[in-house]
Design a protein around this motif. Structure first.
Motif, PDB file in Angstrom:
ATOM      1  N   ILE A 143       4.528  28.674 134.748  1.00 12.07           N
ATOM      2  CA  ILE A 143       4.239  30.101 134.818  1.00 12.07           C
ATOM      3  C   ILE A 143       5.502  30.933 135.005  1.00 12.07           C
ATOM      4  CG2 ILE A 143       3.850  30.165 137.318  1.00 12.07           C
ATOM      5  CD1 ILE A 143       1.457  32.093 136.622  1.00 12.07           C
ATOM      6  N   LEU A 144       6.590  30.321 135.478  1.00 11.84           N
ATOM      7  CA  LEU A 144       7.848  31.053 135.647  1.00 11.84           C
ATOM      8  C   LEU A 144       8.391  31.536 134.305  1.00 11.84           C
ATOM      9  CD1 LEU A 144       9.596  28.777 138.305  1.00 11.84           C
ATOM     10  CD2 LEU A 144       8.252  30.860 138.687  1.00 11.84           C
ATOM     11  N   GLN A 145       7.947  30.926 133.218  1.00 14.40           N
ATOM     12  CA  GLN A 145       8.368  31.357 131.883  1.00 14.40           C
ATOM     13  C   GLN A 145       7.861  32.752 131.543  1.00 14.40           C
ATOM     14  OE1 GLN A 145      10.764  28.955 131.565  1.00 14.40           O
ATOM     15  NE2 GLN A 145      10.369  29.172 129.376  1.00 14.40           N
ATOM     16  N   LEU A 146       6.826  33.208 132.222  1.00  9.24           N
ATOM     17  CA  LEU A 146       6.217  34.498 131.895  1.00  9.24           C
ATOM     18  C   LEU A 146       6.880  35.673 132.600  1.00  9.24           C
ATOM     19  CD1 LEU A 146       2.407  33.588 131.979  1.00  9.24           C
ATOM     20  CD2 LEU A 146       4.029  33.394 130.091  1.00  9.24           C
ATOM     21  N   PHE A 147       7.768  35.414 133.547  1.00 10.37           N
ATOM     22  CA  PHE A 147       8.370  36.494 134.320  1.00 10.37           C
ATOM     23  C   PHE A 147       9.642  36.989 133.624  1.00 10.37           C
ATOM     24  CE2 PHE A 147       5.593  34.469 137.279  1.00 10.37           C
ATOM     25  CZ  PHE A 147       5.152  35.495 138.103  1.00 10.37           C
ATOM     26  N   PRO A 148       9.647  38.247 133.157  1.00 10.98           N
ATOM     27  CA  PRO A 148      10.820  38.781 132.444  1.00 10.98           C
ATOM     28  C   PRO A 148      12.108  38.708 133.252  1.00 10.98           C
ATOM     29  CG  PRO A 148       8.930  40.237 132.179  1.00 10.98           C
ATOM     30  CD  PRO A 148       8.548  39.216 133.206  1.00 10.98           C
ATOM     31  N   PHE A 206      18.143  34.521 134.287  1.00  8.43           N
ATOM     32  CA  PHE A 206      18.444  33.081 134.268  1.00  8.43           C
ATOM     33  C   PHE A 206      18.060  32.489 132.906  1.00  8.43           C
ATOM     34  CE2 PHE A 206      17.301  34.387 138.571  1.00  8.43           C
ATOM     35  CZ  PHE A 206      18.459  34.042 139.269  1.00  8.43           C
ATOM     36  N   PRO A 207      18.748  32.911 131.839  1.00  4.29           N
ATOM     37  CA  PRO A 207      18.372  32.474 130.482  1.00  4.29           C
ATOM     38  C   PRO A 207      18.461  30.966 130.283  1.00  4.29           C
ATOM     39  CG  PRO A 207      20.528  33.560 130.482  1.00  4.29           C
ATOM     40  CD  PRO A 207      19.926  33.794 131.827  1.00  4.29           C
ATOM     41  N   LEU A 208      19.452  30.314 130.930  1.00  2.00           N
ATOM     42  CA  LEU A 208      19.586  28.861 130.765  1.00  2.00           C
ATOM     43  C   LEU A 208      18.399  28.139 131.393  1.00  2.00           C
ATOM     44  CD1 LEU A 208      21.518  26.771 129.571  1.00  2.00           C
ATOM     45  CD2 LEU A 208      22.575  26.564 131.832  1.00  2.00           C
ATOM     46  N   PHE A 209      17.989  28.595 132.577  1.00  2.00           N
ATOM     47  CA  PHE A 209      16.799  28.015 133.211  1.00  2.00           C
ATOM     48  C   PHE A 209      15.581  28.227 132.328  1.00  2.00           C
ATOM     49  CE2 PHE A 209      12.919  28.736 135.671  1.00  2.00           C
ATOM     50  CZ  PHE A 209      12.800  27.509 136.319  1.00  2.00           C
ATOM     51  N   HIS A 210      15.435  29.446 131.789  1.00  5.57           N
ATOM     52  CA  HIS A 210      14.289  29.755 130.920  1.00  5.57           C
ATOM     53  C   HIS A 210      14.271  28.829 129.700  1.00  5.57           C
ATOM     54  CE1 HIS A 210      11.246  32.207 128.879  1.00  5.57           C
ATOM     55  NE2 HIS A 210      11.993  32.103 127.796  1.00  5.57           N
ATOM     56  N   LYS A 211      15.439  28.589 129.136  1.00  7.88           N
ATOM     57  CA  LYS A 211      15.544  27.746 127.944  1.00  7.88           C
ATOM     58  C   LYS A 211      15.107  26.314 128.240  1.00  7.88           C
ATOM     59  CE  LYS A 211      19.003  25.982 124.678  1.00  7.88           C
ATOM     60  NZ  LYS A 211      20.436  26.082 124.246  1.00  7.88           N
ATOM     61  N   TRP A 212      15.675  25.716 129.302  1.00  7.63           N
ATOM     62  CA  TRP A 212      15.389  24.312 129.583  1.00  7.63           C
ATOM     63  C   TRP A 212      14.022  24.120 130.238  1.00  7.63           C
ATOM     64  CZ3 TRP A 212      17.661  20.488 127.273  1.00  7.63           C
ATOM     65  CH2 TRP A 212      18.928  20.698 126.725  1.00  7.63           C
ATOM     66  N   ASN A 213      13.613  25.089 131.030  1.00 10.52           N
ATOM     67  CA  ASN A 213      12.267  25.020 131.601  1.00 10.52           C
ATOM     68  C   ASN A 213      11.220  25.140 130.501  1.00 10.52           C
ATOM     69  OD1 ASN A 213      10.464  24.901 133.917  1.00 10.52           O
ATOM     70  ND2 ASN A 213      10.029  27.051 133.527  1.00 10.52           N
ATOM     71  N   GLY A 214      11.508  25.961 129.490  1.00  8.14           N
ATOM     72  CA  GLY A 214      10.606  26.091 128.346  1.00  8.14           C
ATOM     73  C   GLY A 214      10.505  24.806 127.555  1.00  8.14           C
ATOM     74  N   ARG A 215      11.653  24.147 127.361  1.00 10.13           N
ATOM     75  CA  ARG A 215      11.643  22.868 126.652  1.00 10.13           C
ATOM     76  C   ARG A 215      10.848  21.825 127.436  1.00 10.13           C
ATOM     77  NH1 ARG A 215      17.910  22.234 124.409  1.00 10.13           N
ATOM     78  NH2 ARG A 215      17.757  23.884 122.818  1.00 10.13           N
ATOM     79  N   LEU A 216      11.062  21.812 128.759  1.00  3.63           N
ATOM     80  CA  LEU A 216      10.310  20.880 129.600  1.00  3.63           C
ATOM     81  C   LEU A 216       8.820  21.165 129.509  1.00  3.63           C
ATOM     82  CD1 LEU A 216      10.289  18.650 131.805  1.00  3.63           C
ATOM     83  CD2 LEU A 216      10.501  20.491 133.494  1.00  3.63           C
ATOM     84  N   PHE A 217       8.462  22.442 129.526  1.00  5.15           N
ATOM     85  CA  PHE A 217       7.058  22.825 129.447  1.00  5.15           C
ATOM     86  C   PHE A 217       6.426  22.347 128.141  1.00  5.15           C
ATOM     87  CE2 PHE A 217       3.617  25.703 128.277  1.00  5.15           C
ATOM     88  CZ  PHE A 217       2.838  25.692 129.434  1.00  5.15           C
ATOM     89  N   LEU A 218       7.121  22.545 127.034  1.00 11.03           N
ATOM     90  CA  LEU A 218       6.576  22.143 125.738  1.00 11.03           C
ATOM     91  C   LEU A 218       6.444  20.626 125.639  1.00 11.03           C
ATOM     92  CD1 LEU A 218       8.406  24.592 123.296  1.00 11.03           C
ATOM     93  CD2 LEU A 218       6.036  24.713 124.098  1.00 11.03           C
ATOM     94  N   VAL A 219       7.460  19.904 126.125  1.00  2.00           N
ATOM     95  CA  VAL A 219       7.413  18.428 126.068  1.00  2.00           C
ATOM     96  C   VAL A 219       6.267  17.906 126.923  1.00  2.00           C
ATOM     97  CG1 VAL A 219       8.615  16.314 126.736  1.00  2.00           C
ATOM     98  CG2 VAL A 219       9.847  18.103 125.502  1.00  2.00           C
ATOM     99  N   LEU A 220       6.174  18.402 128.157  1.00  3.75           N
ATOM    100  CA  LEU A 220       5.112  17.928 129.047  1.00  3.75           C
ATOM    101  C   LEU A 220       3.743  18.422 128.581  1.00  3.75           C
ATOM    102  CD1 LEU A 220       6.709  18.293 132.591  1.00  3.75           C
ATOM    103  CD2 LEU A 220       6.477  16.248 131.182  1.00  3.75           C
TER     104      LEU A 220
END
Length: 277
Positions: free
Chosen positions: A92-97, A103-117
């Motif tokens: 859900i942290l991906q939804l917070f602008p 923290f664009p790097l966190f958003h990028k890798w957290n998004g990848r983790l979210f999609l993989v999982l």
């Protein structure tokens, strides 16, 4: 005296501000609900697993929990549960602008983790439902199976447009992926909220294929996806009528989420969290 255009501009601005408030409120309530769900998974399954004490007793309330001797099935179930824990904690942290911008790097890798999982969760969920028989009825399982298939499609599209740097399309499919990945979570909100409003089941049965069960098994992801599309439509038009429609839709969605989170916490998650503490 204000002109008609000035009045219209003020109305659009006011409605837009209200819409922003409702979306922020929904995100905050969803955050609480997601983390309550994560806490339930942590206490009920993850900690016993890592301590070596996870047994069929921990999963007795599930349709198909730990089965003695079924090593592969148990491994897939555990991977499904641990994936859900991470998804509910960080997804859900991906939804917070603010997080996305600061923290664009966190958003990028957290998004990848979210999609993989998310993909892993969909595949293991389909395996458990279709192969291992983790269902109470065939009809009742149609909704969750369609949910799993759609996760694979929309996650692939979200990833595709991220790689192409077409971020508007990526955001649209990523939001739909978030909704789909959390379909089972939303189903719990709808069901517990339905029980709370009706003071018990109404159109539900033990095999989760009553009329209310079937409606909720599809509505738990199709309804939020439809609401998201209304929002995207309003963002393109940016006029008073569209903002009124999306504000009304968002208010209804937020109210449903609040009732569902309160009901699921009281009736499902907190009793099991407190019992495990």
């Amino acid at each position: 005296m204000q002109s008609i255009s000035q009045v219209g501009a003020v109305s659009v601005k006011t409605t837009s501000s209200y819409l922003s408030f409702v979306i922020k409120l929904w995100a905050f309530v969803a955050l609480i609900g997601q983390w309550m769900f994560a806490a339930y998974i942590l206490i009920q399954f993850a900690l016993p697993f890592f301590s070596g004490s996870l047994s069929s007793e921990n999963t007795q309330h599930m349709i198909r929990g730990i089965v003695e001797g079924d090593t592969s099935g148990n491994a897939i179930l555990i991977s499904h549960l641990l994936s859900a824990l991470v998804l509910s904690t960080s997804g859900i942290l991906q939804l917070f602008p603010y997080i996305r911008i600061q923290f664009p790097l966190f958003h990028k890798w957290n998004g990848r983790l979210f999609l993989v999982l998310g993909i892993m969760g969909a595949l293991t969920g389909l395996y458990l439902t279709l192969i291992k028989g983790s269902r109470l009825s065939d009809i009742g399982a149609i909704g969750v199976c369609l949910n799993g298939i759609l996760i694979l499609i929309f996650a692939a599209l979200a990833w595709k447009y991220a790689l192409k740097k077409q971020f508007q399309k990526h955001m649209r499919f990523a939001i739909h992926t978030f909704i789909l990945v959390n379909g089972v979570w939303t189903f719990r909100l709808y069901m517990m909220g339905w029980y709370l409003v009706n003071q018990g089941p109404n159109g539900n049965n033990a095999t989760i294929d009553g009329p209310a069960d079937l409606i909720m098994s599809f509505a738990c992801y199709l309804l939020p996806m439809a609401m998201a599309e209304v929002y995207f439509w309003a963002q393109k038009r940016r006029d008073r009528k569209s903002y009124f429609v999306v504000s009304t839709t968002a208010t209804i969605g937020c109210a449903i989420t609040i009732v569902g989170v309160v009901a699921a916490t009281m009736m499902m998650w907190w009793p099991r969290i407190s019992a495990g503490l």
